[in-house]
Design a protein around this motif. Structure first.
Motif, short mmCIF file in Angstrom:
data_model
loop_
_atom_site.label_atom_id
_atom_site.label_comp_id
_atom_site.label_asym_id
_atom_site.label_seq_id
_atom_site.Cartn_x
_atom_site.Cartn_y
_atom_site.Cartn_z
N ARG A 12 0.84 -1.18 0.00
CA ARG A 12 0.00 0.00 0.00
C ARG A 12 0.89 1.25 0.00
O ARG A 12 2.08 1.16 0.33
CB ARG A 12 -0.92 0.01 1.23
CG ARG A 12 -1.85 -1.20 1.32
CD ARG A 12 -2.93 -0.95 2.39
NE ARG A 12 -2.36 -0.62 3.68
CZ ARG A 12 -1.98 -1.51 4.58
NH1 ARG A 12 -2.09 -2.81 4.34
NH2 ARG A 12 -1.48 -1.12 5.74
N GLU A 62 1.34 3.78 2.02
CA GLU A 62 2.05 4.08 3.26
C GLU A 62 3.14 3.05 3.54
O GLU A 62 4.18 3.37 4.14
CB GLU A 62 1.08 4.16 4.44
CG GLU A 62 0.40 2.86 4.85
CD GLU A 62 -0.87 2.57 4.07
OE1 GLU A 62 -1.69 1.76 4.58
OE2 GLU A 62 -1.06 3.15 2.99
N GLN A 63 2.93 1.81 3.11
CA GLN A 63 3.97 0.79 3.27
C GLN A 63 5.14 1.05 2.33
O GLN A 63 6.30 0.93 2.72
CB GLN A 63 3.37 -0.59 3.00
CG GLN A 63 2.33 -1.03 4.00
CD GLN A 63 1.64 -2.32 3.59
OE1 GLN A 63 1.38 -2.55 2.40
NE2 GLN A 63 1.34 -3.17 4.55
N THR A 123 5.76 -5.58 5.08
CA THR A 123 6.55 -4.40 4.73
C THR A 123 8.02 -4.60 5.07
O THR A 123 8.91 -4.21 4.31
CB THR A 123 6.00 -3.16 5.44
OG1 THR A 123 4.58 -3.08 5.24
CG2 THR A 123 6.63 -1.89 4.90
#
Length: 322
Positions: A130, A132-133, A169
């Motif tokens: 994603r 933010e990851q 992540t």
């Protein structure tokens, strides 16, 4: 718009037993699955058309998956290619589109056609980072590269809130950095399943190995001696607990002797929580920090091992932020 590949089963067929021979291995299972293709926006619409009056409200129908039939380069593929991939693996087909197969095997066949990956029913996850990851990976990789020549290994903290996806992540960071040996240390051994499953089920980490305290010593040594990437999982309690003779436990000796590309400190709430900073936080947070957070950072010297990078993961990094 690309077509969808879908798979479903129906009451009665979902429990039908089957068995097959793959090489010298005999496999058994239950359930027939239909695999098809549609140009409609939702697989349900097409399936409802197929079943017509037999299942007017779709009762007894279980849609197992639907996935866009498009590769990364924009080319498309058909359900016939997925069928062919399954048949090549020894899966039997009935009536053109009904297969004696598991949902994971269908996903593996799709991954083989879509991504050119080996057929592996254990590796069925193919989700991507994603935003933010991806940002966390970018920032951390840049920091580690910029500080690689310093005397002490660089440290980086992730404020990994619930559902951030820290394990996936962190593995993507390891892949970006080209790490071959990563140690995950935690005070909460219960997180083992998440670390193991994300590594062994995602297609991005094909060829990686996971070692923990239950791995036989000879197998662990074999994995550590090979060139493939290895993730070693251990708890602080086990690693720094002593054997009855006061020495390091046999299964942990290799951990202390390995030169680690990165040590991940997971679920470790740490830093310098000072009285003067308590007023900055909600009383509930202050109490949580007092209860959960140790007083100091963990350093490579204290761990007694050679470490190139340190990554700290915490959902409540109050002291570190202070």
């Amino acid at each position: 718009m690309s077509n969808l590949i879908y798979a479903y089963t129906i009451a009665g067929k979902d429990t039908e037993p089957w068995e097959r021979t793959v090489g010298k291995r005999r496999e058994t299972g239950a359930g027939l699955i239909k695999i098809g293709e549609t140009s409609k926006a939702k697989a349900r619409t097409r399936i409802k058309q197929q079943l017509r009056t037999a299942y007017p409200n779709m009762e007894g129908v279980e849609i197992l998956l639907e996935e866009v039939a498009e590769r990364a380069d924009g080319t498309t593929f058909s359900d016939h290619e997925v069928h062919a991939a399954l048949i090549k693996e020894g899966v039997r087909c009935w009536g053109g589109e009904w297969f004696e197969v598991t949902t994971d095997e269908v996903r593996a066949a799709i991954n083989k056609v879509k991504r050119g990956l080996p057929f592996d029913p254990q590796r069925t996850e193919s989700f991507e980072l994603r935003p933010e990851q991806a940002e966390a990976v970018d920032l951390t990789a840049a920091y580690f590269h910029a500080h690689a020549s310093e005397t002490h290994p660089p440290k980086f903290l992730w404020n990994a809130k619930m559902r951030f996806g820290k394990t996936f992540t962190a593995y993507q960071l390891a892949k970006r950095m080209g790490w071959k040996r990563m140690l995950v240390l935690t005070y909460k051994p219960a997180v083992l399943d998440a670390w193991r499953d994300d590594l062994l089920r995602h297609v991005d980490f094909d060829g990686w190995h996971f070692v923990d305290r239950e791995t036989p010593l000879d197998e662990a040594a074999k994995q550590m001696a090979a060139d493939a990437p290895v993730v070693r999982f251990a708890s602080f309690q086990d690693l720094f607990g002593k054997a009855p003779d006061g020495q390091v436990k046999t299964r942990n000796q290799a951990i202390l002797e390995t030169e680690w590309d990165c040590v991940v400190i997971d679920e470790y709430h740490f830093g310098a929580w000072r009285d003067s900073a308590r007023e900055l936080y909600d009383p509930t947070e202050a109490k949580l920090a007092d209860e959960e957070e140790p007083d100091e950072w963990v350093t490579e010297e204290e761990m007694g091992m050679t470490v190139a990078n340190l990554l700290y993961l915490s959902g409540t990094p109050f002291r570190a932020i202070t």
